[in-house]
Design an enzyme around this catalytic site. Structure first.
Site, short mmCIF file in Angstrom:
data_model
loop_
_atom_site.label_atom_id
_atom_site.label_comp_id
_atom_site.label_asym_id
_atom_site.label_seq_id
_atom_site.Cartn_x
_atom_site.Cartn_y
_atom_site.Cartn_z
N TYR A 43 34.69 39.69 47.15
CA TYR A 43 33.74 40.72 46.72
C TYR A 43 32.38 40.14 46.33
CZ TYR A 43 38.05 43.36 46.74
OH TYR A 43 39.23 43.92 47.13
N GLY B 122 45.75 44.29 44.64
CA GLY B 122 45.45 44.27 43.21
C GLY B 122 45.87 43.01 42.49
N CYS C 7 14.44 40.64 40.25
CA CYS C 7 13.58 41.21 39.21
C CYS C 7 14.34 42.24 38.39
CB CYS C 7 12.34 41.80 39.85
SG CYS C 7 11.49 40.60 40.87
N GLU C 8 15.41 41.81 37.76
CA GLU C 8 16.25 42.67 36.92
C GLU C 8 16.78 41.80 35.79
OE1 GLU C 8 17.22 45.92 37.76
OE2 GLU C 8 16.16 45.85 39.67
N ARG D 127 41.64 40.15 47.13
CA ARG D 127 41.15 39.13 46.21
C ARG D 127 42.08 37.91 46.12
NH1 ARG D 127 38.04 40.48 41.97
NH2 ARG D 127 38.78 42.61 42.12
N ARG E 191 28.66 41.01 41.06
CA ARG E 191 29.85 41.37 40.29
C ARG E 191 29.67 41.34 38.79
NH1 ARG E 191 34.34 38.82 40.74
NH2 ARG E 191 35.54 40.69 40.32
N TYR F 137 30.41 44.93 36.93
CA TYR F 137 31.49 45.09 35.97
C TYR F 137 31.80 43.83 35.18
CZ TYR F 137 33.75 44.50 40.63
OH TYR F 137 34.07 44.12 41.91
N GLU G 299 48.92 44.68 50.52
CA GLU G 299 47.56 44.69 51.03
C GLU G 299 46.63 43.91 50.11
OE1 GLU G 299 46.51 48.99 53.04
OE2 GLU G 299 46.10 48.69 50.93
N PRO G 300 46.89 42.65 49.89
CA PRO G 300 46.05 41.90 48.94
C PRO G 300 44.72 41.49 49.56
CG PRO G 300 47.72 40.47 49.89
CD PRO G 300 47.95 41.82 50.49
C1 LIG Z 1 40.57 47.15 47.55
C2 LIG Z 1 41.87 47.54 48.12
C3 LIG Z 1 42.88 46.61 48.29
C4 LIG Z 1 42.75 45.16 47.87
O1 LIG Z 1 42.53 45.02 46.51
P1 LIG Z 1 42.56 43.54 45.89
O2 LIG Z 1 42.40 43.77 44.43
O3 LIG Z 1 41.41 42.81 46.46
O4 LIG Z 1 43.85 42.94 46.24
C5 LIG Z 1 44.05 47.02 48.88
N1 LIG Z 1 44.22 48.28 49.29
C6 LIG Z 1 43.27 49.23 49.13
C7 LIG Z 1 43.52 50.59 49.61
C8 LIG Z 1 42.07 48.89 48.54
O5 LIG Z 1 41.14 49.82 48.37
#
Ligand SMILES: *Cc1c(COP(=O)(O)O)cnc(C)c1O
Length: 393
Positions: free
Chosen positions: A350, A204, A321-322, A249, A285, A289, A246-247
């Site tokens: 993404y 995140g 075509c949108e 992005r 993207r 959003y 778990e990054p």
């Molecule tokens: C998408 C996701 C992430 C990574 O999110 P980022 O915003 O890209 O860092 C990590 N863990 C889980 C379970 C996810 O679904």
């Protein structure tokens, strides 16, 4: 992350969330950096395994895992399966029994924190489709799943997992979640004598849209989380669990640049459309959003923005075509001509992984660049690729 997290704190791991961008060469790069991979589907797992990625460094997430996905995960020996539904436990057991092994698992909990981000990328709220509600009491989903796992011969429940959402710029939501999770760890120890040996904080961490903006430092998140983990575990006399992040992005977004060619420019009263040879097919993207980007002209990245008649709205649009096929609304870019190349900064995450072949557009090529040298890592789709498997009956 190696310096500020892995080397600074003992017993820590980084797992790259491969859904942000995964190719076989990317898996290799992540392996060489000493990180692990988080995968969420048969396709991501297969891609990683086919690149020779060590299975014990792979973790399998997903809120709707198929039996086939669980089977491949167990049989290939992935390091963790992150359980998102009680039914998964029996399926994992079944395949582990066949293999006569104990599968290491975590349980994903929804910490009940509504992340300050777009609602489509917020995942930690109580009514989220992801994870177990974090309630610890007899009969609750979480309590029963933990009791079940502790009794199982084929499940090795290491701990818990949470993920609050994506594209966050301050650690507030992570901290709030962690506070709640540590309470849960305490209750689990008291009520069930369950010790959380591992805690996965999810990802995140945000990425900026332009290289002139300072990147978010990962320690903005990891420092306060690790300090809280240490102080609260001490306070409640809990073992300090292994901490995993778990990054996705944060690792790949700012490393990626998308190059488009301008096909034409349409100047209407008060509005200019710069139409390019890609769009929502390679980067959905904005359409999904309203993700924000900055673009520059490749021939002169530092040129000041052109304003035709004071206050003209400039849109960089795609060729699908949108009307919603927009890459940038209110773009600030120099005067361009058809044939010019533009570069969309910080578009590594993404984008390629979310791409489609809508309007039968061919997926673009991916090139790794380092120190002036380039390597083609994914070939541009051919017209043959577009009709592959499309049987004429
Ligand atoms: C998408 C996701 C992430 C990574 O999110 P980022 O915003 O890209 O860092 C990590 N863990 C889980 C379970 C996810 O679904």
């Amino acid at each position: 992350m190696r310096e500020t997290f892995l080397e600074r704190w003992k017993n820590t791991r980084v797992r790259y969330a491969s859904k942000a961008f995964l190719t076989r060469s990317m898996a290799k790069l992540i392996e060489n950096e000493g990180l692990g991979l988080d995968v969420v589907s048969l396709g991501e797992l297969y891609t990683a395994l086919s690149a020779g990625f060590p299975a014990e460094r792979i973790e399998m997430n997903g809120n709707a895992k198929s039996h086939e996905e669980i089977e491949l995960a167990v049989n290939s020996g992935v390091g963790r399966i992150i359980v998102d539904h009680p039914d998964e436990l029996k399926v994992i057991e079944k395949f582990s029994r066949e293999k006569n092994k104990k599968q290491k698992i975590l349980i994903r909990v929804a910490p009940g924190v509504d992340a300050h981000t777009h609602k489509y990328i917020s995942t930690g709220q109580t009514d989220s489709k992801f994870g177990f509600p974090f309630e610890v009491r007899d009969g609750s989903m979480l309590t029963e799943a933990i009791k079940y796992s502790m009794k199982s011969e084929y499940l090795d429940l290491k701990g818990l997992h949470f993920h609050v959402g994506s594209q966050l710029f301050d650690p507030e939501d992570h901290i709030k979640s962690l506070e709640k999770i540590i309470e849960v760890m305490k209750d689990l120890k008291t009520n069930l004598n369950f010790i959380t040996h591992e805690l996965n904080f999810g990802g995140g961490f945000g990425a900026v849209k332009n290289p002139s903006m300072p990147s978010v430092k990962s320690e903005t998140f990891t420092e306060p989380m690790m300090k809280l983990l240490h102080s609260d575990c001490e306070k409640y006399e809990l073992e300090i669990p292994r901490a995993v992040i778990e990054p996705g992005r944060w690792i790949i977004s700012e490393a990626g640049i998308t190059i488009y060619r301008v096909e034409n420019i349409k100047e209407l009263p008060k509005i200019t459309y710069i139409a390019v040879n890609g769009g929502m097919a390679d980067n959905p993207r904005f359409a999904l959003y309203q993700a924000e980007y900055d673009a520059v002209a490749v021939k002169n990245p530092d040129a000041p923005a052109y304003d035709r008649d004071g206050g003209t709205r400039v849109l960089i649009v795609g060729k699908c075509c949108e009307s919603g096929d927009i890459l940038i609304d209110n773009a600030k870019i120099m005067k361009l001509e058809a044939g010019d190349l533009i570069a969309l900064y910080n578009s590594g995450a993404y984008t390629f992984s979310m791409s489609s072949t809508y309007n039968k557009l061919q997926r673009p090529a991916v090139v790794f660049v380092e120190n002036g040298e380039s390597k083609l890592v994914v070939e541009r789709q051919s017209l043959e690729d577009i009709i592959r498997g499309d049987n004429l009956v």
